[in-house]
Design a protein around this motif. Structure first.
Motif, PDB file in Angstrom:
ATOM      1  N   PRO A 403       0.660  -1.235  -0.105  1.00 15.21           N
ATOM      2  CA  PRO A 403      -0.043  -0.195   0.106  1.00 15.21           C
ATOM      3  C   PRO A 403       0.785   1.292   0.023  1.00 15.21           C
ATOM      4  CG  PRO A 403      -0.057  -0.977   2.260  1.00 15.21           C
ATOM      5  CD  PRO A 403       0.765  -1.931   1.236  1.00 15.21           C
ATOM      6  N   GLU A 404       2.075   1.134   0.389  1.00 17.80           N
ATOM      7  CA  GLU A 404       2.946   2.321   0.346  1.00 17.80           C
ATOM      8  C   GLU A 404       3.423   2.958  -1.005  1.00 17.80           C
ATOM      9  OE1 GLU A 404       3.282   4.333   2.859  1.00 17.80           O
ATOM     10  OE2 GLU A 404       2.225   3.253   4.192  1.00 17.80           O
ATOM     11  N   LEU A 405       3.301   4.171  -1.491  1.00 16.81           N
ATOM     12  CA  LEU A 405       3.838   4.501  -2.607  1.00 16.81           C
ATOM     13  C   LEU A 405       5.288   4.675  -2.665  1.00 16.81           C
ATOM     14  CD1 LEU A 405       0.705   5.551  -2.707  1.00 16.81           C
ATOM     15  CD2 LEU A 405       1.376   7.609  -4.179  1.00 16.81           C
ATOM     16  N   ASP A 406       5.809   4.743  -1.727  1.00 15.60           N
ATOM     17  CA  ASP A 406       7.506   4.929  -1.708  1.00 15.60           C
ATOM     18  C   ASP A 406       8.029   3.717  -2.111  1.00 15.60           C
ATOM     19  OD1 ASP A 406       7.452   7.210  -0.505  1.00 15.60           O
ATOM     20  OD2 ASP A 406       7.347   6.822   1.699  1.00 15.60           O
ATOM     21  N   ASP A 407       7.371   2.442  -2.194  1.00 12.38           N
ATOM     22  CA  ASP A 407       7.622   1.285  -2.480  1.00 12.38           C
ATOM     23  C   ASP A 407       7.625   1.085  -4.112  1.00 12.38           C
ATOM     24  OD1 ASP A 407       8.257   0.475  -0.018  1.00 12.38           O
ATOM     25  OD2 ASP A 407       6.429  -0.422   0.076  1.00 12.38           O
ATOM     26  N   LEU A 408       6.805   2.062  -4.583  1.00 13.14           N
ATOM     27  CA  LEU A 408       6.535   1.987  -6.200  1.00 13.14           C
ATOM     28  C   LEU A 408       7.177   3.207  -7.056  1.00 13.14           C
ATOM     29  CD1 LEU A 408       2.978   0.854  -6.289  1.00 13.14           C
ATOM     30  CD2 LEU A 408       5.201  -0.640  -6.636  1.00 13.14           C
ATOM     31  N   ILE A 409       7.372   4.244  -6.125  1.00 11.49           N
ATOM     32  CA  ILE A 409       8.010   5.542  -6.816  1.00 11.49           C
ATOM     33  C   ILE A 409       9.512   5.104  -7.100  1.00 11.49           C
ATOM     34  CG2 ILE A 409       8.701   7.823  -6.433  1.00 11.49           C
ATOM     35  CD1 ILE A 409       6.198   8.129  -4.688  1.00 11.49           C
ATOM     36  N   ARG A 410       9.826   5.352  -8.396  1.00 14.83           N
ATOM     37  CA  ARG A 410      11.271   5.244  -8.716  1.00 14.83           C
ATOM     38  C   ARG A 410      11.946   6.456  -9.452  1.00 14.83           C
ATOM     39  NH1 ARG A 410      10.244   0.152 -12.549  1.00 14.83           N
ATOM     40  NH2 ARG A 410      12.528  -0.261 -12.448  1.00 14.83           N
ATOM     41  N   GLY A 411      12.963   6.628  -9.156  1.00 17.10           N
ATOM     42  CA  GLY A 411      13.663   7.735  -9.686  1.00 17.10           C
ATOM     43  C   GLY A 411      14.079   7.513 -11.250  1.00 17.10           C
ATOM     44  N   THR A 412      14.175   8.545 -11.900  1.00 15.32           N
ATOM     45  CA  THR A 412      14.427   8.824 -13.253  1.00 15.32           C
ATOM     46  C   THR A 412      15.719   9.458 -13.743  1.00 15.32           C
ATOM     47  OG1 THR A 412      13.247  10.969 -13.677  1.00 15.32           O
ATOM     48  CG2 THR A 412      11.966   8.936 -13.654  1.00 15.32           C
ATOM     49  N   ASN A 413      15.937   9.578 -15.236  1.00 18.27           N
ATOM     50  CA  ASN A 413      16.967  10.087 -15.484  1.00 18.27           C
ATOM     51  C   ASN A 413      17.031  11.436 -15.507  1.00 18.27           C
ATOM     52  OD1 ASN A 413      15.275  10.372 -17.508  1.00 18.27           O
ATOM     53  ND2 ASN A 413      16.365   9.235 -19.207  1.00 18.27           N
ATOM     54  N   VAL A 414      16.125  12.068 -14.995  1.00 17.88           N
ATOM     55  CA  VAL A 414      15.974  13.577 -14.853  1.00 17.88           C
ATOM     56  C   VAL A 414      15.812  13.982 -13.437  1.00 17.88           C
ATOM     57  CG1 VAL A 414      14.102  15.667 -15.511  1.00 17.88           C
ATOM     58  CG2 VAL A 414      14.664  13.591 -17.081  1.00 17.88           C
ATOM     59  N   ASP A 415      16.565  14.756 -13.064  1.00 21.52           N
ATOM     60  CA  ASP A 415      16.523  15.121 -11.684  1.00 21.52           C
ATOM     61  C   ASP A 415      15.390  16.188 -11.115  1.00 21.52           C
ATOM     62  OD1 ASP A 415      19.244  14.322 -11.287  1.00 21.52           O
ATOM     63  OD2 ASP A 415      20.227  16.377 -11.921  1.00 21.52           O
ATOM     64  N   GLY A 416      14.674  15.442 -10.026  1.00 25.35           N
ATOM     65  CA  GLY A 416      13.657  16.319  -9.724  1.00 25.35           C
ATOM     66  C   GLY A 416      12.191  15.443 -10.140  1.00 25.35           C
ATOM     67  N   SER A 418      10.108  11.865 -10.523  1.00 24.20           N
ATOM     68  CA  SER A 418      10.069  10.531  -9.982  1.00 24.20           C
ATOM     69  C   SER A 418       8.857   9.980 -10.922  1.00 24.20           C
ATOM     70  CB  SER A 418       9.984  10.493  -8.511  1.00 24.20           C
ATOM     71  OG  SER A 418       8.850  11.178  -8.034  1.00 24.20           O
ATOM     72  N   LEU A 419       8.838   8.588 -10.867  1.00 24.74           N
ATOM     73  CA  LEU A 419       7.674   8.156 -11.861  1.00 24.74           C
ATOM     74  C   LEU A 419       7.028   6.608 -11.163  1.00 24.74           C
ATOM     75  CD1 LEU A 419       6.582   7.203 -14.582  1.00 24.74           C
ATOM     76  CD2 LEU A 419       8.391   5.962 -15.306  1.00 24.74           C
ATOM     77  N   ILE A 420       6.076   6.268 -11.198  1.00 18.88           N
ATOM     78  CA  ILE A 420       5.351   5.191 -10.963  1.00 18.88           C
ATOM     79  C   ILE A 420       4.814   4.663 -12.241  1.00 18.88           C
ATOM     80  CG2 ILE A 420       3.340   4.134  -9.780  1.00 18.88           C
ATOM     81  CD1 ILE A 420       3.381   5.977  -7.666  1.00 18.88           C
ATOM     82  N   THR A 421       5.550   3.681 -12.633  1.00 20.85           N
ATOM     83  CA  THR A 421       5.193   3.299 -13.963  1.00 20.85           C
ATOM     84  C   THR A 421       3.718   2.540 -14.139  1.00 20.85           C
ATOM     85  OG1 THR A 421       6.143   0.892 -13.317  1.00 20.85           O
ATOM     86  CG2 THR A 421       7.791   2.459 -14.188  1.00 20.85           C
ATOM     87  N   GLY A 422       3.383   2.178 -15.550  1.00 20.04           N
ATOM     88  CA  GLY A 422       2.021   1.533 -15.528  1.00 20.04           C
ATOM     89  C   GLY A 422       2.075   0.027 -14.884  1.00 20.04           C
TER      90      GLY A 422
END
Length: 574
Positions: A403-416, A418-422
């Protein structure tokens, strides 16, 4: 249509222009002989052939025509002109009987000299050749007549001898026979003399001089295949231009700012130029990969316009590096991050590309951006941000993941950013958005701006279900991909939701898009702009320090951005 728009049309239909040009080139190549096979130049020469004086009874035009049309004359003329292409000479001359006593040669050529020389060569070859044939025939006749004359002379001699020996009473009886024999011999000798004179002179002669006239000529009669093929290319290209302009008139798909604003009933707040194939293949946002490219600047312009005309929370919410995580979370709980839903009517409208570049542009202002890939049919956001595929929104909305979004939020190649994929969806995509409201309330505390990439509105209903959870909507449209009817349908669907619409981002524009309707579309109310006020400094757009009260927005079609779509109580727990 302005000249610049004409060039845009020709650029759009360049394949048609090339096809018409190649087709004309092929047709011209097949319909025109090679080299100088047909030398129909701009000069035409005529020369007449008639019998010599006294030969009118023995020479007939049909006989001369038959001889002049034969291969012997053409071969002799080619030899005189030192030409090896005999068939080419045949194509350049015509011969006809003007009367029973006159034959006319007509020749053509690119210059007066070549035309005159060809006529003279055919005339000379005909006169010499026919005269030789006539002399040979006359000699054969002379031999035959001489033998006949010898027999007649013997007969005359015999009759004369008989006449001399006959008595006076018999001579009157022999006199008629002697006279007839003498007359026959005289006639034969006369014929022999005439044929001897005839065999020693030409039977036919050129009558008058060569008549050379300039006929004007044209490229169509040019002796050069290259010139004729060049003309075919020009005609094919002209046909292609006409066809392209006609197709452009019949093509109603939206390509310009005016057309998009009229069809969507919304202002166009950003115009992204058409990108080259190399830039479209980039695996990261253009704003990051090519920051000085005109396309990147266009995305930054879209960002600035969105900050100005979007919801007030978008321009006010900004992370402060001096705040600790607890203070940052507390601030975001009190001031929830705005949710911007980027959507389009059809696939191929550049929706995901716009999300990636808009997120990068917002991140340049110091904002923390969270991108949610809610396109459950063709999720592509992870490709633009250099993130591998994995668990994401599908698992989160279906309840199969932590249930925690922190486990699904991922960093990207752009500073600032973040992404949760499909994610890997296995359920029906429309059923996944039932928990979208709860997930979005939780996502607001993880960033300053939340961007949602959705499915095409006209192809999937789940995009329409996400609208009610957004604070503002940005509609993307690719130039030449949407018809006015489809745009009107999108506008109608959005108007029913009551969610503020920031405007339209027009992608893939080529050249100037035309002037906007100042009375209807450039007014502050139509554009969703704030009432006239002194110009805001740059910092007010990119780095605001406090929240500003949202003004009242005039609504035109779908609700324009500026007011929250769903009322929330102050300090609602997320």
């Amino acid at each position: 249509m302005e000249p610049a728009n004409h060039f845009s049309v020709l650029r759009r239909y360049w394949r048609l222009l090339v096809g018409c040009t190649l087709a004309a080139l092929v047709v011209g190549f097949l319909l025109t002989p090679a080299g100088n096979a047909v030398d129909n130049g701009k000069w035409q020469c005529k020369v007449a052939i008639t019998p010599v004086a006294g030969a009118g009874d023995t020479v007939r035009a049909d006989q001369v025509l038959s001889y002049a049309s034969g291969s012997d004359v053409t071969t002799a003329a080619a030899k005189k002109l030192h030409v090896t292409d005999v068939q080419g000479l045949v194509a350049r001359r015509t011969v006809a009987a003007a009367s029973t006593q006159m034959l006319v040669f007509t020749t053509t050529g690119p210059t007066q000299q070549s035309c005159t020389e060809l006529a003279a060569a055919f005339s000379e070859a005909t006169i010499n050749g026919y005269s030789q044939e006539a002399a040979k025939s006359a000699n054969d006749s002379i031999k035959r007549l001489q033998a006949q004359a010898a027999g007649q002379q013997d007969q005359v001699n015999q009759l004369q001898h008989d006449f001399n020996k006959a008595s006076g009473a018999d001579q009157p009886k022999l006199q008629p026979q002697l006279t007839a024999a003498v007359n026959a011999l005289t006639s034969t000798l006369t014929k022999i003399s005439t044929l001897q004179n005839y065999s020693q002179t030409d039977a036919i002669q050129q009558w008058g001089s060569i008549d050379a006239r300039e006929t004007g000529g044209s490229l169509l009669s040019s002796p050069s295949r290259g010139v004729r093929l060049g003309l075919a290319v020009v005609l094919g290209l002209a046909l292609g231009v006409v066809a392209a302009l006609m197709l452009s008139r019949m093509d109603t798909r939206l390509r310009t700012r005016n057309g998009a604003e009229e069809a969507f009933n919304l202002p166009v707040i950003g115009e992204i130029p058409q990108l080259s194939r190399r830039l479209r293949r980039l695996r990261e946002p253009l704003v990051v990969a090519r920051p000085s490219d005109p396309g990147a600047e266009a995305y930054r312009s879209l960002r600035s316009t969105l900050l100005l005309t979007g919801p007030s929370t978008l321009s006010a919410q900004l992370s402060d590096g001096t705040l600790n995580p607890a203070e940052l979370i507390s601030r975001r709980l009190a001031n929830p991050a705005p949710v911007i839903l980027v959507m389009s009517g059809r696939s191929g409208d550049g929706r995901t590309t716009t999300v990636a570049n808009l997120a990068a542009a917002l991140a340049e202002t110091g904002r923390a951006v969270l991108v949610l890939d809610c396109d459950f049919r063709q999720p592509q956001a992870h490709v633009h941000f250099g993130v591998g595929d994995g668990p994401g929104m599908a698992e989160l909305l279906s309840g199969e993941q932590l249930p925690e979004l922190d486990d699904l939020i991922r960093g990207t190649n752009v500073d600032g950013v973040s992404l949760i994929t499909g994610g890997n969806t296995t359920a029906y995509p429309a059923a996944l958005v039932l928990r979208a409201g709860e997930v979005l309330r939780r996502a607001r505390r993880h960033a300053d701006v939340v961007l949602i990439d959705s499915s095409p509105l006209l192809h999937a209903n789940d995009a329409y279900d996400l609208v009610q959870h957004a604070d503002a909507i940005l509609v993307t449209v690719m130039a030449g991909n949407v018809t006015p009817e489809q745009a009107d349908r999108v506008s109608e669907l959005l108007s029913r939701t009551g969610v503020p619409v920031a405007g339209v981002a027009l992608l893939g524009t080529v050249g100037p898009s035309g002037r906007r309707n100042r009375d209807a579309l450039r007014s502050p109310a139509a554009l969703g702009a704030r009432p006239a006020s002194p110009a805001l400094p740059r910092q007010a757009l990119d780095e605001p320090k406090g929240r500003k009260s949202a003004p009242s927005w005039a609504r035109r079609g779908p609700v324009l951005a500026g007011e929250p779509a769903v009322a929330r109580s102050e300090g609602e727990e997320l």
